[in-house]
Write an enzyme that holds these catalytic residues in place. Structure first.
Site, PDB file in Angstrom:
ATOM      1  CD  GLU A 266      -1.120   3.948  -1.124  1.00 57.61           C
ATOM      2  OE1 GLU A 266      -1.816   3.275  -0.347  1.00 57.61           O
ATOM      3  OE2 GLU A 266      -0.458   4.728  -0.720  1.00 57.61           O
ATOM      4  CG  HIS A 267      -6.190   5.165  -2.891  1.00 58.74           C
ATOM      5  ND1 HIS A 267      -7.251   5.130  -1.999  1.00 58.74           N
ATOM      6  CD2 HIS A 267      -5.151   5.811  -1.920  1.00 58.74           C
ATOM      7  CE1 HIS A 267      -6.983   5.618  -0.813  1.00 58.74           C
ATOM      8  NE2 HIS A 267      -5.721   5.884  -0.794  1.00 58.74           N
TER       9      HIS A 267
ATOM     10  CG  HIS B 144      -2.168   8.943  -1.265  1.00 63.02           C
ATOM     11  ND1 HIS B 144      -3.422   9.585  -1.167  1.00 63.02           N
ATOM     12  CD2 HIS B 144      -2.028   7.702  -0.596  1.00 63.02           C
ATOM     13  CE1 HIS B 144      -3.998   8.915  -0.098  1.00 63.02           C
ATOM     14  NE2 HIS B 144      -3.216   7.835   0.251  1.00 63.02           N
TER      15      HIS B 144
ATOM     16  CD  GLU C 219      -6.303   8.333   2.539  1.00 66.13           C
ATOM     17  OE1 GLU C 219      -4.935   8.018   2.971  1.00 66.13           O
ATOM     18  OE2 GLU C 219      -6.585   7.807   1.671  1.00 66.13           O
TER      19      GLU C 219
END
Length: 462
Positions: A89-90, A86, A166
């Site tokens: 992904e950023h 994840h 997040e």
């Protein structure tokens, strides 16, 4: 950008076969076509560097959905590095050797398009929706960031702070999300699906540039990618553009098979309870480990899909009719099967009380319906109606090119192929009542389940 934890919970398999589980309204005697219309004929080919490309033409509107699916998800992460899929992904939205950070997003916005990305247990996907004339530009940007990211310590630190925040906002501040994580960690004893997609906080805090570069160099290669292009395009045009852009990216080393730890035999019933002052209505969910479409014996996954539909797939299901409509004790009750996973998956039933009803009464009623199917099976009539709804929903999915892109992308990224998607309606049609009863009796055994309870604070200890 979204993590798969939120995305998956919100959509019950936001992509792939769960899209078949919608409940469109059609006449009971509606005629279902046996063949795919010519305008929906799917083309599948490989570039010389090993990148797989699937083209799904749909010429009804001048738009195109472009999706890049990397066959790498959180379940593939090295031990102790949870959240790096994840995280990456950023990082893919940062500067490259040819474009400044944010330039890709601005380019999409300037042409009136949209873009985003998501991370799953089994894949990471990036997608844009634009006019067909801008497809080459999207391919050029995606091909560039596949190999040319500039990853500095400052970039890593800044984006690591973003994903930590997040996690605080989406998980730690959400009682349901916290419980979901704890249930997953209890349901899965050995399989990496027990680790949250977004990662454990203490491991996320330690992610660094060395980790990121190693992850990038290993997995972000064209031979680990499925490209889905759906919309107002011709296969020949897509192939030419793909060769012009992605085709220039060098093939990476062959990756080993995605073999992960498997579950031991489960012989206990486990419960997880979270009481929180922010919870006003109690709820529960019970889960079982079951085969996915990739691991099941022939016909089992299809039977599990239909079992979920009959048991709790919508307002026509047994649970909804019995608990919400007839008895009036539940505000919600249902079931779902997350079939499109690389390894074994989970089957879930859930419920919440209404009015003065007790959570225990709702749970007992749900358990009774599960036991009833396991012992008595389902009727031919309800099975046929469930099949009709499923096959119709596949037809309705064709009306949304992003739905079709998600169906094909998630299937191919978890060990399936184009034929699996195209033959799925026929396999659904072949499921028998005995097969539905068999999977219920074989897998939905309460003594081998994991149940999560989300309770108001004052019910702690009850």
């Amino acid at each position: 950008m979204t993590s798969k934890t939120e995305w998956l919970r919100a959509t019950l398999l936001a992509t792939s076969l769960a899209l078949f589980m919608t409940d469109p309204v059609l006449a009971d005697n509606a005629v279902l076509p046996d063949t795919v219309p010519a305008e929906f004929k799917v083309t599948d080919f490989l570039l010389d560097n090993g990148m797989e490309v699937v083209v799904i033409p749909d010429h009804r509107a001048p738009i195109v959905t472009h999706m890049v699916w990397y066959k790498i998800g959180s379940a593939d992460e090295p031990p102790g590095k949870s959240g790096i899929a994840h995280f990456f992904e950023h990082l893919m939205f940062k500067a490259t050797a040819h474009h400044e950070a944010g330039e890709f997003d601005r380019a999409v916005s300037d042409i009136g398009g949209s873009n985003n990305a998501f991370t799953s247990y089994d894949y990471t996907a990036f997608h844009e929706t634009v006019a067909p004339s801008d497809l080459e530009l999207m391919m050029s940007f995606e091909a560039d960031r596949m190999r040319n990211l500039i990853l500095t310590d400052d970039v890593i630190k800044t984006e690591r702070d973003v994903i930590l925040e997040e996690r605080r906002s989406r998980i730690d501040n959400n009682p349901q999300a916290v419980l979901d994580e704890e249930v997953d960690a209890t349901l899965w004893q050995n399989q990496p699906y027990r680790i949250p997609v977004i990662g454990w906080m203490q491991e996320m805090e330690q992610l660094n540039r060395i980790d990121a570069v190693a992850f990038y160099n290993k997995y972000y290669r064209p031979n680990n990618v499925v490209l889905i292009v759906a919309g107002d395009v011709q296969p020949e045009t897509v192939k030419a553009l793909a060769e012009k852009t992605y085709g220039k990216v060098a093939r990476g080393p062959d990756l080993p098979p995605r073999v992960r730890p498997v579950e031991p035999e489960q012989n206990t019933r486990r419960t997880v309870t979270l009481s929180d002052a922010r919870v006003s209505v109690p709820s529960f969910s019970t889960q079982w480990v079951v085969p996915s479409y990739h691991t099941a014996k022939p016909g089992e996954a299809e039977a599990l899909d239909l079992l979920a539909e009959i048991l709790g797939g919508g307002n026509r299901s047994r649970l909804y009719q019995a608990l919400v409509i007839k008895q009036g004790i539940a505000s919600s009750a249902g079931a779902y099967f997350q079939g499109t996973m690389l390894d074994d998956t989970n089957f879930t039933v859930y419920g919440a009380p209404r009015g003065d009803a007790k959570l225990a009464d709702v749970e007992a009623a749900v358990d009774a319906e599960v036991a009833r199917i396991a012992s008595d099976g389902v009727t031919p009539d309800e099975l046929e109606k469930a099949k009709d709804r499923y096959v119709r929903s596949m037809i309705f999915a064709r009306d949304k090119q992003d739905s079709m892109a998600n169906i094909y992308g998630s299937t191919l990224a978890t060990g399936g192929n184009v034929q699996d998607v195209q033959q799925w309606p026929d396999r659904i049609r072949k499921v028998t009542t005995d097969e539905v009863k068999a999977v219920a009796a074989r897998y939905l055994v309460l003594a081998r389940s994991t149940t999560g309870y989300l309770l108001p604070q004052q019910q702690a200890g009850n």
